[in-house]
Design a protein around this motif. Structure first.
Motif, PDB file in Angstrom:
ATOM      1  N   LEU A   1       1.080  -1.132   0.000  1.00 16.08           N
ATOM      2  CA  LEU A   1      -0.136  -0.032  -0.005  1.00 16.08           C
ATOM      3  C   LEU A   1       0.972   1.221   0.055  1.00 16.08           C
ATOM      4  O   LEU A   1       1.601   1.434   1.021  1.00 16.08           O
TER       5      LEU A   1
ATOM      6  N   ASP B   1      -1.138  11.526  -6.789  1.00 14.00           N
ATOM      7  CA  ASP B   1      -2.046  11.545  -5.824  1.00 14.00           C
ATOM      8  C   ASP B   1      -2.946  10.359  -5.692  1.00 14.00           C
ATOM      9  O   ASP B   1      -3.886  10.294  -4.819  1.00 14.00           O
ATOM     10  N   GLN B   2      -2.681   9.334  -6.315  1.00 11.77           N
ATOM     11  CA  GLN B   2      -3.259   8.243  -6.258  1.00 11.77           C
ATOM     12  C   GLN B   2      -2.865   7.237  -5.061  1.00 11.77           C
ATOM     13  O   GLN B   2      -1.532   7.106  -5.078  1.00 11.77           O
ATOM     14  N   TRP B   3      -3.544   6.674  -4.370  1.00  6.98           N
ATOM     15  CA  TRP B   3      -3.004   5.304  -3.586  1.00  6.98           C
ATOM     16  C   TRP B   3      -2.619   4.118  -4.619  1.00  6.98           C
ATOM     17  O   TRP B   3      -3.678   3.938  -5.779  1.00  6.98           O
ATOM     18  N   VAL B   4      -1.739   3.590  -4.251  1.00  5.30           N
ATOM     19  CA  VAL B   4      -1.519   2.345  -5.210  1.00  5.30           C
ATOM     20  C   VAL B   4      -1.053   1.072  -4.349  1.00  5.30           C
ATOM     21  O   VAL B   4      -0.753   1.089  -3.273  1.00  5.30           O
ATOM     22  N   ASP B   5      -1.622   0.017  -4.591  1.00  9.49           N
ATOM     23  CA  ASP B   5      -1.541  -1.244  -4.205  1.00  9.49           C
ATOM     24  C   ASP B   5      -1.053  -2.365  -5.228  1.00  9.49           C
ATOM     25  O   ASP B   5      -0.940  -1.889  -6.226  1.00  9.49           O
TER      26      ASP B   5
ATOM     27  N   ASP C   1      -0.256  -0.104 -11.271  1.00  9.39           N
ATOM     28  CA  ASP C   1      -0.301  -0.887  -9.894  1.00  9.39           C
ATOM     29  C   ASP C   1       1.160  -1.269  -9.566  1.00  9.39           C
ATOM     30  O   ASP C   1       1.910  -1.091 -10.478  1.00  9.39           O
TER      31      ASP C   1
ATOM     32  N   ASP D   1       0.723   9.444 -11.543  1.00 18.23           N
ATOM     33  CA  ASP D   1      -0.022  10.392 -10.880  1.00 18.23           C
ATOM     34  C   ASP D   1       0.098  10.313  -9.375  1.00 18.23           C
ATOM     35  O   ASP D   1      -0.195   9.270  -8.785  1.00 18.23           O
TER      36      ASP D   1
END
Lengths: 460, 322
Positions: free
Chosen positions: A318, A417-421, A428, A415
């Motif tokens: 995460l 600003d994105q959460w990445v998992d 991803d 980007d």
């Protein structure tokens, strides 16, 4: 080279007055003087010239990709090319961005097979050449243009000849944009006895080099009903920019008899890096080239290629927006092993990786390899030279660290600003290492350790 | 042969500080570097933008999902200050019931063509966790997040989904909402049904597709002011357990049921790749509920949740009175 250069075009580079000075010098001195000293634009005597010092470095390390029809975005074939891009070349090589082999020079094992890095001496030569005005020098000093291999050919052919077997995937069109694709066809190999593999290379078709993110190949057996079951053997893993794999002498990575290849080809429409197509690619075929040892090849130990993961399946990854994170995985074996190669795997936010070994008996931790400027465009399997490949005693712990940068400072970040998992898409992330491991026994381990100690004594 | 391995995990911010590992060991039995539980006893819920679609009509659909870090707890966050989409016309379409774990592509917003460059932020705050606001922008600027409706390499497509109340079909995360609102009372069961068909175009010569790829239908809470109980519908009988004989048992022969974890009543497998899927639902509290149904073909080799294809959402509104 960062991904933001995907649409870059060669800019208008400054061409200094040195060219004029050089022409004038030649005009005055004539051509038949071997010990000529050249003058730069500011009148300072220079001793590094393209013809004498730089051409051979560029031909050997750059031109194979940077030539008409090559995969590089600019041509570096002759003096005019080198002169035109002199400052760019200086910047790229002095920052160790080119040639694109990312591996720290001052940490861990440095003796690697198929190592594209320039030596400090070569880098200094190029830097001095540019700083001194990027002069041509005496044309008589020019080396003959090397016979360059075709980048669409098998890169390991100079070492091993053409592959013994070529296994193509089925063709597929790759659109210019849209969701990543994962193509999973089966293909027969046509070898009817168990064989040991000498080397492997995976090769996307020419236009697809920038869109094939990875291509995993696993050996399967066909059943009577037409279905397939795995043999437990992986052929190899390809990721964008990777050269291939060379299995050390004396060990065996098995190609099972009558095996098929199950492909798992991940494609990123549009592509990444300087090879990005930004167009539809028709009938992309990925080929697996396999070089085999003779049938009577003798070996002591088995080798395999396995993905060693951060946790089980990496699914707890995460990365917060505009944040930096680190993953760490550990692995030990109940028998001694030799690590033959090391290749971090991640996507656009991965920036660095390291491999360490912790020795519980001594409490000591040793850094084996470090990649501080990892790139999703140039995955390299760092193949250790046989004499230095890490020997790992039973119970020692491999520590696999990876650092992720989800900030705007990461030029590859689509980007921040994105959460990445965890996920399979390029957008991803993943966290694992591909490592080729030779599985030893205690006797073999002790023998290899003693051999190295004896060699060290001789050298000292 | 790879031996038995110990495989440990640590995930930490690199700015965690230089304290040695031993100094970070907790007395309460937590793992090294494991953060303490939040004061409220729960973890956060994190909104995700899954990606965006360029639709054939020129509009843009942005798909959202979430990660409920609580492994066993469904979290309720009503629409409002703590569950907000900052483009007013879209606020209220998001879920208020957050199931445990990663739930991909549960909802979407669709922007007109002339508002392609607009950011749509979704903010969530779970007061039972640390109270920090988690937010994410939905936006169409990055190609890396572009999704599409194209055929997957082995032929998968988003399943088609429709309700009896309308001939309109939905596909993908945007999906379709039932045209009519069901009504019931607290404790009175109601049947939810959906129709679906898999339009995928697969190679019949590929052994993996000799038999139809089943569609999986899963009903779940989307907005639920109270508890919801699922009961198995007659069309979805409990699968027969696979029975094997344990010859080593004291009795000599003892039957053992293999599938100890059969799918719940809310999960229906349409083995022919099409059909109607129903579940019986009972509500514990009055209020306006929205039930979500996800239809996927994840048993196909080229369809998976973390590949962002292929599934379709359906939504059913249920008004529950006393």
């Amino acid at each position: 080279m960062d991904l933001q250069t995907r649409s870059a075009r060669p800019g208008s580079f400054w061409i200094g007055a040195a060219t004029l000075a050089l022409i004038a010098t030649f005009a005055l001195q004539g051509a038949a003087h071997a010990q000529v000293t050249f003058a730069s634009a500011d009148g300072v005597d220079v001793d590094v010239t393209y013809a004498k010092d730089v051409a051979s470095i560029i031909q050997k390390n750059c031109t194979v990709c940077h030539r008409p029809g090559g995969i590089g975005p600019i041509d570096l074939v002759d003096y005019d090319d080198a002169k035109r891009y002199a400052r760019r070349i200086r910047r790229q090589v002095s920052n160790r961005l080119m040639p694109p082999y990312y591996y720290d020079n001052d940490i861990g094992i440095q003796d690697l097979k198929h190592d594209w890095r320039l030596s400090d001496e070569d880098i200094n030569t190029i830097v001095e050449w540019v700083d001194q005005g990027a002069l041509m020098g005496d044309p008589d000093d020019m080396p003959a243009l090397a016979d360059l291999p075709d980048t669409d050919d098998w890169a390991l052919t100079p070492d091993f000849g053409p592959p013994d077997v070529v296994v193509p995937s089925s063709p597929i069109d790759v659109p210019a944009r849209g969701l990543d694709l994962w193509h999973r066809p089966f293909a027969p190999i046509g070898i009817d006895s168990d064989r040991c593999i000498k080397a492997l290379q995976v090769k996307p078709s020419g236009g697809a080099k920038g869109v094939v993110h990875h291509a995993n190949s696993t050996f399967m057996k066909m059943q009577e009903d037409g279905s397939f079951v795995g043999t437990g053997d992986r052929a190899t893993e390809y990721a964008m920019g990777k050269l291939g794999e060379v299995i050390p002498e004396g060990v065996c990575r098995t190609l099972p008899a009558d095996a098929w290849v199950r492909w798992d080809i991940h494609m990123y429409p549009g592509g990444l890096g300087t090879l990005a197509a930004d167009a539809v690619i028709r009938d992309n075929v990925v080929e697996l080239g396999i070089w085999l040892h003779p049938e009577d090849y003798e070996y002591e130990y088995k080798q395999d290629l396995v993905s060693y993961m951060f946790m089980e399946g990496q699914r707890d990854m995460l990365l917060p927006p505009n944040g930096i994170e680190m993953t760490q995985g550990m692995r030990s074996f109940d028998h001694p092993v030799r690590i033959d190669s090391f290749q971090p795997h991640g996507h656009l936010r991965l920036r660095a990786a390291s491999l360490e070994i912790f020795y519980p008996k001594t409490g000591r931790t040793e850094v084996i390899s470090m990649v501080s400027n990892w790139s999703a465009v140039w995955h390299q399997s760092h193949i250790y030279e046989d004499d230095v490949a890490p020997l790992v005693p039973t119970g020692a712990v491999l520590i696999m660290k990876q650092w992720y940068d989800n900030t705007a400072a990461n030029p590859n970040n689509p980007d921040p600003d994105q959460w990445v998992d965890y996920g399979s898409r390029t957008a991803d992330e993943m966290s694992h290492f591909w490592m080729a491991v030779t599985h030893l026994d205690e006797e073999g381990y002790e023998m290899l350790v003693e051999e190295r100690e004896e060699k060290a004594k001789v050298i000292s | 042969m790879v031996g038995r391995a110990s495989f440990a995990l640590l995930l930490c911010g690199v700015l965690a500080g230089p304290a040695p590992l031993w100094a970070q060991a907790a007395a309460d039995g937590r793992l090294l570097l494991q953060p303490p539980p939040p004061a409220g006893g729960q973890q956060n819920v994190i909104p995700f933008m899954e990606g965006w679609y360029a639709n054939e009509d020129g509009t843009y659909t942005i798909a959202f999902g979430y990660l409920n870090l609580n492994r066993d707890v469904a979290v309720q966050i009503p629409v409002g200050e703590d569950n907000r989409i900052d483009v007013a016309e879209f606020d209220g379409m998001q879920p208020t019931t957050f199931l445990p774990g990663r739930q991909r592509g549960v909802c979407s917003v669709t922007l007109p063509a002339d508002r392609k460059d607009e950011d749509v932020w979704w903010s969530l705050r779970n007061h039972e966790a640390d109270g920090e606001v988690m937010r994410v922008p939905g936006r169409t600027s990055a190609m890396a997040y572009e999704l599409d409706w194209k055929l997957r390499p082995q032929g998968s497509l988003h399943p088609l989904v429709w309700f009896e109340s309308s001939s309109e079909q939905g596909r993908g995360p945007r999906g379709i909402a039932a045209a009519t609102t069901l009504t019931t009372t607290v404790g009175s069961p109601v049947v939810l049904s959906i129709n679906t068909r898999d339009p995928s175009e697969r190679d019949p010569d590929d052994y993996r597709f000799v038999n139809a790829i089943p569609l999986r239908v899963v009903w779940s809470r989307y907005k639920s002011p109270g508890d919801v109980e699922f009961t198995r519908h007659a069309s979805n009988p409990l699968p027969e357990p696979e029975v094997v004989v344990d010859s080593a048992s004291a009795a000599g022969r003892r039957a053992i049921a293999r599938n100890n974890n059969p799918p719940g009543p809310e999960s229906i497998l349409l083995v022919e790749g099409h059909g109607e899927a129903s579940v019986i639902v009972t509500f514990s509290e009055p209020g306006e509920y929205i039930m979500r149904v996800q239809v996927d073909n994840f048993r196909a080799v080229d369809s998976a949740s973390n590949d962002q294809c292929c599934w379709t959402n359906g939504y059913v509104r249920v008004r529950v009175t006393r």
